[in-house]
Design an enzyme around this catalytic site. Structure first.
Site, PDB file in Angstrom:
ATOM      1  N   ARG A   1       0.786  -1.271  -0.100  1.00  0.00           N
ATOM      2  CA  ARG A   1       0.018  -0.037  -0.232  1.00  0.00           C
ATOM      3  C   ARG A   1       0.931   1.138   0.122  1.00  0.00           C
ATOM      4  O   ARG A   1       0.550   2.235  -0.566  1.00  0.00           O
ATOM      5  CB  ARG A   1      -0.888   0.007   1.110  1.00  0.00           C
ATOM      6  CG  ARG A   1      -1.766   1.208   1.161  1.00  0.00           C
ATOM      7  CD  ARG A   1      -3.162   0.974   1.878  1.00  0.00           C
ATOM      8  NE  ARG A   1      -2.935   0.371   3.403  1.00  0.00           N
ATOM      9  CZ  ARG A   1      -2.370   1.102   4.367  1.00  0.00           C
ATOM     10  NH1 ARG A   1      -2.365   2.330   4.369  1.00  0.00           N
ATOM     11  NH2 ARG A   1      -2.594   0.881   5.566  1.00  0.00           N
TER      12      ARG A   1
ATOM     13  N   TYR B   1     -15.054  16.101 -16.175  1.00  0.00           N
ATOM     14  CA  TYR B   1     -15.441  14.841 -16.206  1.00  0.00           C
ATOM     15  C   TYR B   1     -16.469  14.652 -15.220  1.00  0.00           C
ATOM     16  O   TYR B   1     -16.405  15.397 -14.157  1.00  0.00           O
ATOM     17  CB  TYR B   1     -14.386  13.957 -15.996  1.00  0.00           C
ATOM     18  CG  TYR B   1     -14.626  12.338 -15.702  1.00  0.00           C
ATOM     19  CD1 TYR B   1     -15.148  11.769 -16.399  1.00  0.00           C
ATOM     20  CD2 TYR B   1     -14.346  11.880 -14.427  1.00  0.00           C
ATOM     21  CE1 TYR B   1     -15.813  10.416 -16.278  1.00  0.00           C
ATOM     22  CE2 TYR B   1     -14.904  10.566 -14.137  1.00  0.00           C
ATOM     23  CZ  TYR B   1     -15.444   9.946 -15.267  1.00  0.00           C
ATOM     24  OH  TYR B   1     -15.879   8.731 -14.942  1.00  0.00           O
TER      25      TYR B   1
ATOM     26  N   LYS C   1      -7.311   4.893 -19.683  1.00  0.00           N
ATOM     27  CA  LYS C   1      -7.730   5.327 -20.947  1.00  0.00           C
ATOM     28  C   LYS C   1      -6.440   5.003 -21.857  1.00  0.00           C
ATOM     29  O   LYS C   1      -5.803   3.782 -21.964  1.00  0.00           O
ATOM     30  CB  LYS C   1      -8.222   6.675 -20.888  1.00  0.00           C
ATOM     31  CG  LYS C   1      -9.199   7.054 -19.797  1.00  0.00           C
ATOM     32  CD  LYS C   1     -10.468   5.983 -20.211  1.00  0.00           C
ATOM     33  CE  LYS C   1     -11.644   6.447 -19.649  1.00  0.00           C
ATOM     34  NZ  LYS C   1     -11.640   6.553 -18.197  1.00  0.00           N
TER      35      LYS C   1
ATOM     36  N   ASP D   1      -6.353  17.650 -15.993  1.00  0.00           N
ATOM     37  CA  ASP D   1      -6.413  16.409 -16.377  1.00  0.00           C
ATOM     38  C   ASP D   1      -6.290  16.157 -17.515  1.00  0.00           C
ATOM     39  O   ASP D   1      -6.830  16.770 -18.351  1.00  0.00           O
ATOM     40  CB  ASP D   1      -8.121  16.195 -16.012  1.00  0.00           C
ATOM     41  CG  ASP D   1      -8.402  14.652 -16.327  1.00  0.00           C
ATOM     42  OD1 ASP D   1      -7.767  14.101 -17.072  1.00  0.00           O
ATOM     43  OD2 ASP D   1      -9.369  14.267 -15.781  1.00  0.00           O
TER      44      ASP D   1
HETATM   45  N1  PLP Z   1     -10.861  11.898 -16.048  1.00  0.00           N
HETATM   46  C1  PLP Z   1     -11.401  11.785 -17.144  1.00  0.00           C
HETATM   47  C2  PLP Z   1     -10.960  12.803 -18.124  1.00  0.00           C
HETATM   48  C3  PLP Z   1     -12.156  10.833 -17.665  1.00  0.00           C
HETATM   49  O1  PLP Z   1     -12.819  10.588 -18.785  1.00  0.00           O
HETATM   50  C4  PLP Z   1     -12.258   9.822 -16.603  1.00  0.00           C
HETATM   51  C5  PLP Z   1     -12.966   8.343 -16.856  1.00  0.00           C
HETATM   52  O2  PLP Z   1     -13.673   8.475 -17.785  1.00  0.00           O
HETATM   53  C6  PLP Z   1     -11.818  10.003 -15.315  1.00  0.00           C
HETATM   54  C7  PLP Z   1     -10.876  11.055 -15.031  1.00  0.00           C
HETATM   55  C8  PLP Z   1     -11.979   9.027 -14.151  1.00  0.00           C
HETATM   56  O3  PLP Z   1     -10.999   7.880 -14.434  1.00  0.00           O
HETATM   57  P1  PLP Z   1     -11.384   6.459 -13.653  1.00  0.00           P
HETATM   58  O4  PLP Z   1     -12.563   5.824 -14.429  1.00  0.00           O
HETATM   59  O5  PLP Z   1     -10.197   5.534 -14.292  1.00  0.00           O
HETATM   60  O6  PLP Z   1     -11.622   6.564 -12.413  1.00  0.00           O
END
Ligand code: PLP
Length: 393
Positions: free
Chosen positions: A61, A114, A210, A185
């Protein structure tokens, strides 16, 4: 190769070699360190590893050699001092935000975020943190919202699903001038196409689920930034329990080794599909920063090296017509997520059908005929033929 050895190297060279010096075995492909805990040699050694910040070999962890290797590759990619892996993209967003603010602080965030990040921002007032939302495309909007109590500016570019951009150099300049932490992000762009830290942003976060993973087989996140920030985020993520499994860290590393190649192909396929759709009589509009018709195309050319693999387009037609097109596609799979090797498509009006009112959808620009495509690595002519057939059917 150490991080400094990568000065001037190309992105595919970096991802091929970064972190390999941490593999102390003779195995060319690094082993996965599937262990919960690590043996101590003595009382003194145990005391040392138990209190060391971010130890590689104490308790998984806290960290693990497989994590360290993937983190080194991410540092080389984003050009940051330190990186932290988390169990999901939301784990990284959560650690970045929560380790930046305390009760009484204020955050400036762009309105278009998001959905999970938006939910987190809406929870912050419960902990005594206020948030002001701004239109990311309006110059000056971020600066106007800053107060004496502002600590964090949080942005995302390009956005989901309309591929709107935020001017990262302008946000970075504001952050420096007013002593604010700036976080972006960078999931949609990837560090192949956009390197926020080089533009002066403090921290980049990713849903590594992704493009970084790239194979639709892991749920993963990471953040990259200054050592002291990443240390604070690690302390937070340690108690949040948002630890990535070593197995997923290994799959992430395996995905990263081909990132440059994959993203180049995603970029090329998406631009070709965007151009094809833009010229199609049944398509009203295409949202893709690589098109000259995108309202922020000039900004895209300034801050991005490629325009990424996600686009959205509006069909001339009804909700049912959009559903018909999706179900006629043979290569594109109807599924959430993006950034993997195969093409995925979603119908945002359906995906958010039960969560959002028609007014909220129209405010977000989600029309009934809008489709979002995560363009995969298939051969370009096959993809275009699939969309041509589905649109004509
Ligand atoms: N940031 C963006 C731009 C996303 O598209 C996503 C998920 O689709 C996330 C964060 C969150 O990612 P996760 O699903 O891996 O927690």
């Amino acid at each position: 190769m150490e991080r400094d050895d990568f000065e001037g190297a190309g992105v595919q060279t970096k991802v091929t070699h970064a972190g390999k010096e941490l593999n102390k075995t003779h195995a060319v492909s690094s082993p996965i360190w599937l262990t919960t805990t690590f043996r101590a040699d003595s009382n003194a050694h145990f005391a040392e590893i138990a209190t060391e910040p971010r130890p590689a070999e104490f308790y998984t962890r806290y960290g693990n050699p497989t994590h360290k290797e993937a983190e080194a590759a991410l540092c080389a990619l984003e050009g940051g001092e330190a990186a932290l892996l988390t169990a999901s993209g939301m784990g990284a967003v959560f650690a970045a935000v929560m380790s930046s603010v305390s009760a009484g602080d204020h955050v400036v965030a762009q309105r278009n975020l998001y959905a999970g990040t938006e939910t987190l921002m809406k929870e912050l007032p419960r902990f005594g943190v206020e948030v002001t939302y701004v239109d990311q495309a309006r110059p000056g909007a971020f600066a106007e919202a800053v107060r004496p109590s502002t600590r964090l500016v949080y942005v995302e570019t390009p956005t989901n699903p309309l591929m709107m951009l935020t001017d990262l150099a302008a946000v970075a300049e504001l952050g420096r001038a007013r002593g604010l932490t700036t976080v972006v992000d960078n999931t949609f762009a990837t560090p192949v196409n956009q390197r926020p830290l080089e533009l002066g942003i403090d921290v980049a976060v990713h849903s590594a689920t992704k493009y970084l993973g790239g194979h639709h087989d892991i749920t993963a996140g990471c953040l990259v930034g200054p050592k002291d920030f990443v240390g604070r985020a690690w302390r937070f993520s340690l108690v949040a329990g948002a630890t990535m499994s070593p197995f997923d860290a290994w799959l992430l590393l395996r995905g990263l080794r081909t990132l440059g190649l994959r993203v180049e192909r995603h970029n090329r396929n998406a631009l070709a599909l965007a151009r094809f759709l833009e010229s199609h009589p049944r398509v009203e509009r295409v949202h893709y920063p690589g098109l000259e018709s995108h309202p922020q195309h000039e900004l895209a050319r300034r801050q991005m090296r490629g325009f990424t693999g996600v686009l959205s387009f509006e069909l001339r037609g009804s909700y049912e017509e959009a559903e018909r097109v999706i179900s006629s596609l043979k290569l594109a799979t109807y599924a959430a997520s993006l950034g993997g090797y195969e093409t995925l498509v979603v119908h945002p009006a359906a995906m958010w059908g039960l969560q959002l009112s028609p007014e909220q959808k129209s405010e977000m620009g989600v029309s009934v005929g809008l489709l979002r495509v995560s363009v995969g690595l298939e051969d370009e002519q096959d993809l275009l033929a699939d969309f041509a057939r589905a649109l004509e059917g």
